[in-house]
Design a protein around this motif. Structure first.
Motif, PDB file in Angstrom:
ATOM      1  N   TYR A 125       0.838  -1.192   0.000  1.00 27.60           N
ATOM      2  CA  TYR A 125       0.000   0.000   0.000  1.00 27.60           C
ATOM      3  C   TYR A 125       0.880   1.252   0.000  1.00 27.60           C
ATOM      4  CZ  TYR A 125      -4.158  -2.734   1.171  1.00 27.60           C
ATOM      5  OH  TYR A 125      -5.204  -3.611   1.141  1.00 27.60           O
ATOM      6  N   LEU A 126       0.354   2.315  -0.570  1.00 28.49           N
ATOM      7  CA  LEU A 126       1.010   3.618  -0.555  1.00 28.49           C
ATOM      8  C   LEU A 126       0.069   4.614   0.091  1.00 28.49           C
ATOM      9  CD1 LEU A 126       2.383   3.656  -4.208  1.00 28.49           C
ATOM     10  CD2 LEU A 126       3.683   3.234  -2.128  1.00 28.49           C
ATOM     11  N   LEU A 127       0.643   5.561   0.849  1.00 32.97           N
ATOM     12  CA  LEU A 127      -0.172   6.561   1.533  1.00 32.97           C
ATOM     13  C   LEU A 127      -0.329   7.782   0.643  1.00 32.97           C
ATOM     14  CD1 LEU A 127      -1.633   7.312   4.171  1.00 32.97           C
ATOM     15  CD2 LEU A 127       0.509   8.331   4.956  1.00 32.97           C
ATOM     16  N   GLY A 128      -1.564   8.202   0.441  1.00 29.67           N
ATOM     17  CA  GLY A 128      -1.854   9.376  -0.373  1.00 29.67           C
ATOM     18  C   GLY A 128      -2.880  10.255   0.323  1.00 29.67           C
ATOM     19  N   THR A 129      -3.152  11.392  -0.298  1.00 29.02           N
ATOM     20  CA  THR A 129      -4.106  12.354   0.252  1.00 29.02           C
ATOM     21  C   THR A 129      -5.131  12.712  -0.814  1.00 29.02           C
ATOM     22  OG1 THR A 129      -2.348  13.286   1.615  1.00 29.02           O
ATOM     23  CG2 THR A 129      -4.338  14.601   1.378  1.00 29.02           C
ATOM     24  N   ILE A 130      -6.406  12.639  -0.460  1.00 27.26           N
ATOM     25  CA  ILE A 130      -7.475  13.017  -1.386  1.00 27.26           C
ATOM     26  C   ILE A 130      -7.452  14.541  -1.538  1.00 27.26           C
ATOM     27  CG2 ILE A 130      -9.975  13.025  -1.792  1.00 27.26           C
ATOM     28  CD1 ILE A 130      -8.828  10.199  -1.815  1.00 27.26           C
ATOM     29  N   VAL A 131      -7.519  14.999  -2.788  1.00 25.68           N
ATOM     30  CA  VAL A 131      -7.507  16.436  -3.076  1.00 25.68           C
ATOM     31  C   VAL A 131      -8.712  16.762  -3.947  1.00 25.68           C
ATOM     32  CG1 VAL A 131      -6.232  18.321  -4.160  1.00 25.68           C
ATOM     33  CG2 VAL A 131      -4.988  16.520  -2.969  1.00 25.68           C
ATOM     34  N   TYR A 132      -9.520  17.729  -3.488  1.00 25.20           N
ATOM     35  CA  TYR A 132     -10.677  18.190  -4.256  1.00 25.20           C
ATOM     36  C   TYR A 132     -10.304  19.458  -5.010  1.00 25.20           C
ATOM     37  CZ  TYR A 132     -15.112  20.261  -5.516  1.00 25.20           C
ATOM     38  OH  TYR A 132     -16.134  20.840  -6.225  1.00 25.20           O
ATOM     39  N   SER A 133     -10.790  19.576  -6.243  1.00 21.00           N
ATOM     40  CA  SER A 133     -10.562  20.783  -7.033  1.00 21.00           C
ATOM     41  C   SER A 133     -11.794  21.078  -7.870  1.00 21.00           C
ATOM     42  CB  SER A 133      -9.350  20.603  -7.950  1.00 21.00           C
ATOM     43  OG  SER A 133      -9.202  21.730  -8.779  1.00 21.00           O
TER      44      SER A 133
END
Length: 123
Positions: free
Chosen positions: A49-57
């Motif tokens: 698994y890789l850690l990411g961040t949800i980004v809204y635009s």
């Protein structure tokens, strides 16, 4: 020569001394507080698994939701998840993901299309 070798050994030692403690997440709803045990970061990375961040635009040319992933040299790259579930569409939410890159046209300018194989809330 000895300086470079020493620096490499020291860096390897420091990076391998990361914490393996499980993180806990505290949530509060209407006066009651619960502690939920989240996944162990070391275990998640071992499982791929890789850690990411949800980004809204809402900018023109951007995908509404992307996942910001850490890249080389402290830079980031963005994934355009074609199958992101509604429950994970929260700006700034950390997520652990496994994904497959897709060979298809990009839907937005800054992100690469990807299919999520698995996704879990991060810490």
């Amino acid at each position: 020569m000895f300086l470079k070798t020493g620096l490499i050994i020291f860096s390897t030692f420091i990076l391998s001394c990361g914490t393996t403690e499980k993180q806990t997440q505290t949530t509060s709803t209407e006066g009651t507080t619960t502690n939920q045990e989240t996944v162990d970061p070391q275990k998640m990375m071992e499982e791929g698994y890789l850690l990411g961040t949800i980004v809204y635009s809402d900018k023109e040319g951007d995908c509404p939701y992307t996942i910001q992933m850490p890249g080389d040299k402290m830079e980031f790259y963005y994934l355009d998840p074609i199958n992101l579930e509604e429950a994970f569409k929260v700006d700034g939410q950390k997520v652990w993901i496994k994904f497959n890159g897709l060979r298809r046209m990009n839907r937005c300018d800054k992100a690469t299309p990807a299919e999520l194989v698995d996704i879990k809330k991060g810490g």
